[in-house]
Scaffold this motif. Structure first.
Motif, PDB file in Angstrom:
ATOM      1  N   GLY A 170       0.807  -1.213   0.000  1.00  0.00           N
ATOM      2  CA  GLY A 170       0.000   0.000   0.000  1.00  0.00           C
ATOM      3  C   GLY A 170       0.837   1.258   0.000  1.00  0.00           C
ATOM      4  O   GLY A 170       0.515   2.241  -0.687  1.00  0.00           O
ATOM      5  N   TYR A 171       1.928   1.234   0.749  1.00  0.00           N
ATOM      6  CA  TYR A 171       2.810   2.412   0.789  1.00  0.00           C
ATOM      7  C   TYR A 171       3.432   2.684  -0.565  1.00  0.00           C
ATOM      8  O   TYR A 171       3.415   3.821  -1.051  1.00  0.00           O
ATOM      9  N   PHE A 172       3.985   1.665  -1.205  1.00  0.00           N
ATOM     10  CA  PHE A 172       4.625   1.874  -2.501  1.00  0.00           C
ATOM     11  C   PHE A 172       3.599   2.230  -3.584  1.00  0.00           C
ATOM     12  O   PHE A 172       3.897   3.019  -4.484  1.00  0.00           O
ATOM     13  N   LEU A 173       2.409   1.675  -3.486  1.00  0.00           N
ATOM     14  CA  LEU A 173       1.366   2.012  -4.448  1.00  0.00           C
ATOM     15  C   LEU A 173       0.975   3.478  -4.353  1.00  0.00           C
ATOM     16  O   LEU A 173       0.880   4.185  -5.367  1.00  0.00           O
ATOM     17  N   LEU A 174       0.767   3.982  -3.132  1.00  0.00           N
ATOM     18  CA  LEU A 174       0.261   5.339  -2.942  1.00  0.00           C
ATOM     19  C   LEU A 174       1.388   6.373  -2.919  1.00  0.00           C
ATOM     20  O   LEU A 174       1.308   7.402  -3.585  1.00  0.00           O
ATOM     21  N   GLU A 175       2.419   6.106  -2.138  1.00  0.00           N
ATOM     22  CA  GLU A 175       3.520   7.067  -2.086  1.00  0.00           C
ATOM     23  C   GLU A 175       4.333   7.030  -3.375  1.00  0.00           C
ATOM     24  O   GLU A 175       5.021   8.004  -3.701  1.00  0.00           O
ATOM     25  N   GLY A 176       4.228   5.933  -4.126  1.00  0.00           N
ATOM     26  CA  GLY A 176       4.972   5.839  -5.381  1.00  0.00           C
ATOM     27  C   GLY A 176       4.614   6.935  -6.345  1.00  0.00           C
ATOM     28  O   GLY A 176       5.498   7.558  -6.968  1.00  0.00           O
ATOM     29  N   PHE A 177       3.316   7.245  -6.518  1.00  0.00           N
ATOM     30  CA  PHE A 177       2.990   8.318  -7.450  1.00  0.00           C
ATOM     31  C   PHE A 177       3.326   9.681  -6.870  1.00  0.00           C
ATOM     32  O   PHE A 177       3.607  10.627  -7.612  1.00  0.00           O
ATOM     33  N   ASP A 178       3.327   9.813  -5.522  1.00  0.00           N
ATOM     34  CA  ASP A 178       3.820  11.063  -4.920  1.00  0.00           C
ATOM     35  C   ASP A 178       5.278  11.308  -5.303  1.00  0.00           C
ATOM     36  O   ASP A 178       5.670  12.412  -5.701  1.00  0.00           O
ATOM     37  N   PHE A 179       6.097  10.268  -5.153  1.00  0.00           N
ATOM     38  CA  PHE A 179       7.504  10.381  -5.531  1.00  0.00           C
ATOM     39  C   PHE A 179       7.631  10.720  -7.013  1.00  0.00           C
ATOM     40  O   PHE A 179       8.444  11.563  -7.403  1.00  0.00           O
ATOM     41  N   GLY A 180       6.838  10.053  -7.834  1.00  0.00           N
ATOM     42  CA  GLY A 180       6.912  10.299  -9.272  1.00  0.00           C
ATOM     43  C   GLY A 180       6.582  11.736  -9.637  1.00  0.00           C
ATOM     44  O   GLY A 180       7.260  12.338 -10.480  1.00  0.00           O
ATOM     45  N   VAL A 181       5.567  12.294  -8.999  1.00  0.00           N
ATOM     46  CA  VAL A 181       5.209  13.696  -9.267  1.00  0.00           C
ATOM     47  C   VAL A 181       6.358  14.620  -8.887  1.00  0.00           C
ATOM     48  O   VAL A 181       6.710  15.545  -9.621  1.00  0.00           O
ATOM     49  N   GLY A 182       6.980  14.363  -7.727  1.00  0.00           N
ATOM     50  CA  GLY A 182       8.095  15.203  -7.304  1.00  0.00           C
ATOM     51  C   GLY A 182       9.281  15.119  -8.240  1.00  0.00           C
ATOM     52  O   GLY A 182       9.918  16.127  -8.555  1.00  0.00           O
ATOM     53  N   VAL A 183       9.590  13.910  -8.702  1.00  0.00           N
ATOM     54  CA  VAL A 183      10.717  13.726  -9.623  1.00  0.00           C
ATOM     55  C   VAL A 183      10.450  14.429 -10.952  1.00  0.00           C
ATOM     56  O   VAL A 183      11.367  14.983 -11.582  1.00  0.00           O
ATOM     57  N   LEU A 184       9.201  14.443 -11.391  1.00  0.00           N
ATOM     58  CA  LEU A 184       8.860  14.998 -12.706  1.00  0.00           C
ATOM     59  C   LEU A 184       8.695  16.516 -12.712  1.00  0.00           C
ATOM     60  O   LEU A 184       8.608  17.107 -13.798  1.00  0.00           O
ATOM     61  N   MET A 185       8.655  17.144 -11.565  1.00  0.00           N
ATOM     62  CA  MET A 185       8.412  18.594 -11.534  1.00  0.00           C
ATOM     63  C   MET A 185       9.368  19.395 -12.412  1.00  0.00           C
ATOM     64  O   MET A 185       8.931  20.206 -13.234  1.00  0.00           O
ATOM     65  N   PRO A 186      10.680  19.227 -12.276  1.00  0.00           N
ATOM     66  CA  PRO A 186      11.573  20.029 -13.135  1.00  0.00           C
ATOM     67  C   PRO A 186      11.553  19.604 -14.594  1.00  0.00           C
ATOM     68  O   PRO A 186      12.034  20.335 -15.453  1.00  0.00           O
ATOM     69  N   VAL A 187      11.002  18.424 -14.889  1.00  0.00           N
ATOM     70  CA  VAL A 187      10.961  17.929 -16.261  1.00  0.00           C
ATOM     71  C   VAL A 187       9.713  18.440 -16.982  1.00  0.00           C
ATOM     72  O   VAL A 187       9.791  18.946 -18.105  1.00  0.00           O
ATOM     73  N   LEU A 188       8.574  18.324 -16.338  1.00  0.00           N
ATOM     74  CA  LEU A 188       7.321  18.724 -16.971  1.00  0.00           C
ATOM     75  C   LEU A 188       7.073  20.228 -16.895  1.00  0.00           C
ATOM     76  O   LEU A 188       6.303  20.759 -17.696  1.00  0.00           O
ATOM     77  N   ALA A 189       7.698  20.883 -15.938  1.00  0.00           N
ATOM     78  CA  ALA A 189       7.518  22.332 -15.804  1.00  0.00           C
ATOM     79  C   ALA A 189       8.873  22.997 -15.603  1.00  0.00           C
ATOM     80  O   ALA A 189       9.176  23.482 -14.511  1.00  0.00           O
ATOM     81  N   PRO A 190       9.716  23.019 -16.635  1.00  0.00           N
ATOM     82  CA  PRO A 190      11.042  23.642 -16.498  1.00  0.00           C
ATOM     83  C   PRO A 190      10.935  25.125 -16.195  1.00  0.00           C
ATOM     84  O   PRO A 190       9.993  25.789 -16.617  1.00  0.00           O
ATOM     85  N   ARG A 191      11.883  25.634 -15.463  1.00  0.00           N
ATOM     86  CA  ARG A 191      11.830  26.993 -14.946  1.00  0.00           C
ATOM     87  C   ARG A 191      11.668  28.052 -16.032  1.00  0.00           C
ATOM     88  O   ARG A 191      10.984  29.049 -15.848  1.00  0.00           O
TER      89      ARG A 191
ATOM     90  N   ILE B 215       3.030  -2.680  -9.215  1.00  0.00           N
ATOM     91  CA  ILE B 215       3.738  -2.406  -7.962  1.00  0.00           C
ATOM     92  C   ILE B 215       3.329  -3.400  -6.886  1.00  0.00           C
ATOM     93  O   ILE B 215       4.174  -3.981  -6.184  1.00  0.00           O
ATOM     94  N   VAL B 216       2.031  -3.612  -6.729  1.00  0.00           N
ATOM     95  CA  VAL B 216       1.548  -4.534  -5.702  1.00  0.00           C
ATOM     96  C   VAL B 216       2.033  -5.952  -5.979  1.00  0.00           C
ATOM     97  O   VAL B 216       2.475  -6.667  -5.062  1.00  0.00           O
ATOM     98  N   ALA B 217       1.987  -6.386  -7.227  1.00  0.00           N
ATOM     99  CA  ALA B 217       2.425  -7.743  -7.571  1.00  0.00           C
ATOM    100  C   ALA B 217       3.924  -7.914  -7.340  1.00  0.00           C
ATOM    101  O   ALA B 217       4.380  -9.000  -6.941  1.00  0.00           O
ATOM    102  N   THR B 218       4.711  -6.876  -7.587  1.00  0.00           N
ATOM    103  CA  THR B 218       6.148  -6.960  -7.342  1.00  0.00           C
ATOM    104  C   THR B 218       6.444  -7.107  -5.858  1.00  0.00           C
ATOM    105  O   THR B 218       7.307  -7.906  -5.456  1.00  0.00           O
ATOM    106  N   VAL B 219       5.737  -6.338  -5.022  1.00  0.00           N
ATOM    107  CA  VAL B 219       5.920  -6.479  -3.575  1.00  0.00           C
ATOM    108  C   VAL B 219       5.514  -7.876  -3.125  1.00  0.00           C
ATOM    109  O   VAL B 219       6.196  -8.505  -2.302  1.00  0.00           O
ATOM    110  N   ALA B 220       4.405  -8.393  -3.665  1.00  0.00           N
ATOM    111  CA  ALA B 220       3.977  -9.758  -3.329  1.00  0.00           C
ATOM    112  C   ALA B 220       5.036 -10.774  -3.731  1.00  0.00           C
ATOM    113  O   ALA B 220       5.305 -11.741  -2.994  1.00  0.00           O
TER     114      ALA B 220
END
Length: 363
Positions: A17-38, A262-267
């Motif tokens: 559950g953590y990797f499923l939910l926090e995973g997209f949080d991490f992804g959004v943070g990583v993509l910020m400088p890529v999708l919205a360059p300064r 993600i869930v299947a990989t953790v399993a």
């Protein structure tokens, strides 16, 4: 079923559950400088749109980490002690990154300054990328084992953890979470951010599938048991299906695909680990298992009743949160900050809420 087995399964569910939910949080943070360059037009507005997609849920998603850690401490104290002493520096870096990221979400909009926001944006990026990488490194090491002596003391160093298999695990979580975040942004936004997110999926698809496939195959060959080949196949098919759906513009099915992967990989990883919880590479006899690492039966019994009572409440509350903030977001839903160089300070989208509180889309 023995309570030790029940709690091993529950801890696996919590991490999934953590990797499923926090995973997209991490992804959004990583993509910020890529999708919205300064230097791009409307970059700050686009970054605020991205932050607002996870604003109401990121801290709730981290509850899964706290519960997973607490459950490990209470149900398997020997596992917790050996894990947190041996992985101390890596887990400290993860904790520091999560703290910095949380502070960045809260403070980014407090001062009307481009430099201020730029620094906090960097904090969000690194606070997302570092845990996304190191969680994969940590779990790959848990699966393949670490040098534990007869007293279950970790005898390696930080470099011991940075082995090829573990680094591949880190790259897998980093790329899969980033792809998961891109798919989530496509699902939660409209307009320019959605277009950019879909473009990011196209660039991320091939390397993510290749890295994840390599990790799954190596994991199966080295540690697999017969039944986990089924979950491995589910993870691979779900990831490929999610990418295919994303490329066709089916955002909901794409998110379902990456989530199931993600869930299947953790399993798969927990299935391959069982009945050990932390294998020893010095001598298999020194390994920690669900039996020799567990708490007393009375402790496990009390914990089980607590979990039965409170887990449905937590799940219901989190489901309600996602339902309330289910709308897609657009640039038009974001109130621009006050002009630089004077005047009123930057005002959040709603005067009584922090910047990342999600505004509902007008679409």
């Amino acid at each position: 079923m023995e309570l030790t087995t029940v709690w091993f399964l529950l801890i696996a569910v919590l991490w999934a559950g953590y990797f499923l939910l926090e995973g997209f949080d991490f992804g959004v943070g990583v993509l910020m400088p890529v999708l919205a360059p300064r230097k791009a037009a409307h970059s700050d507005t686009d970054r605020r749109v991205m932050i607002n997609t996870i604003g109401p849920v990121w801290d709730g998603n981290e509850v899964w980490l706290l519960v997973a850690g607490g459950a490990t401490f209470a149900a398997f104290p020997e596992w917790y002690a050996s894990l947190f002493s041996g992985f101390y520096l890596a887990l400290l870096l993860i904790l520091a990154a999560l703290i910095v990221r949380g502070v960045a979400f809260e403070y980014r909009g407090k001062v009307d300054s481009d430099r201020w926001r730029r620094n906090w944006d960097l904090a969000i990026f690194w606070g997302s990328a570092v845990p996304a990488l190191l969680w994969g490194v940590a779990f790959a090491n848990i699966l393949q084992g670490v040098p534990l002596d007869a007293q279950h003391h970790y005898t390696g160093t930080l470099l011991t953890l940075l082995n090829p298999y573990a680094l591949l695990g880190g790259l897998t979580t980093l790329t899969v979470f980033t792809l998961h975040g891109a798919v989530f942004l496509a699902l939660k936004t409209r307009g320019h951010v959605r277009d950019q997110a879909r473009r990011a999926v196209r660039y991320l698809a091939a390397p993510t599938v290749a890295i994840a496939a390599a990790f799954l195959v190596i994991t199966g060959v080295r540690f697999g048991v017969p039944w986990t080949w089924a979950t491995t196949a589910v993870a691979a098919l779900a990831l490929a299906g999610g990418v295919a759906a994303a490329l066709r513009g089916r955002d909901g099915w794409a998110f379902t695909g990456t989530a199931v992967a993600i869930v299947a990989t953790v399993a798969t990883m927990f299935g391959d680990l069982w009945p050990a919880v932390l294998p020893s590479t010095i001598d298999p006899a020194y390994s920690l298992t669900v039996e020799n690492a567990a708490s007393t039966p009375y402790t496990l019994k009390v914990m089980t009743w607590v979990a039965v009572i409170f887990t449905p409440i937590v799940l219901a509350y989190q489901a309600w949160t996602y339902w309330v903030f289910r709308k897609r977001l657009t640039r038009e839903a974001i109130v621009p900050p006050a002009p630089s160089g004077g005047g009123a300070p930057a005002r959040p989208a709603k005067a009584h809420e922090p910047e990342h509180a999600v505004e509902r889309s007008r679409a």
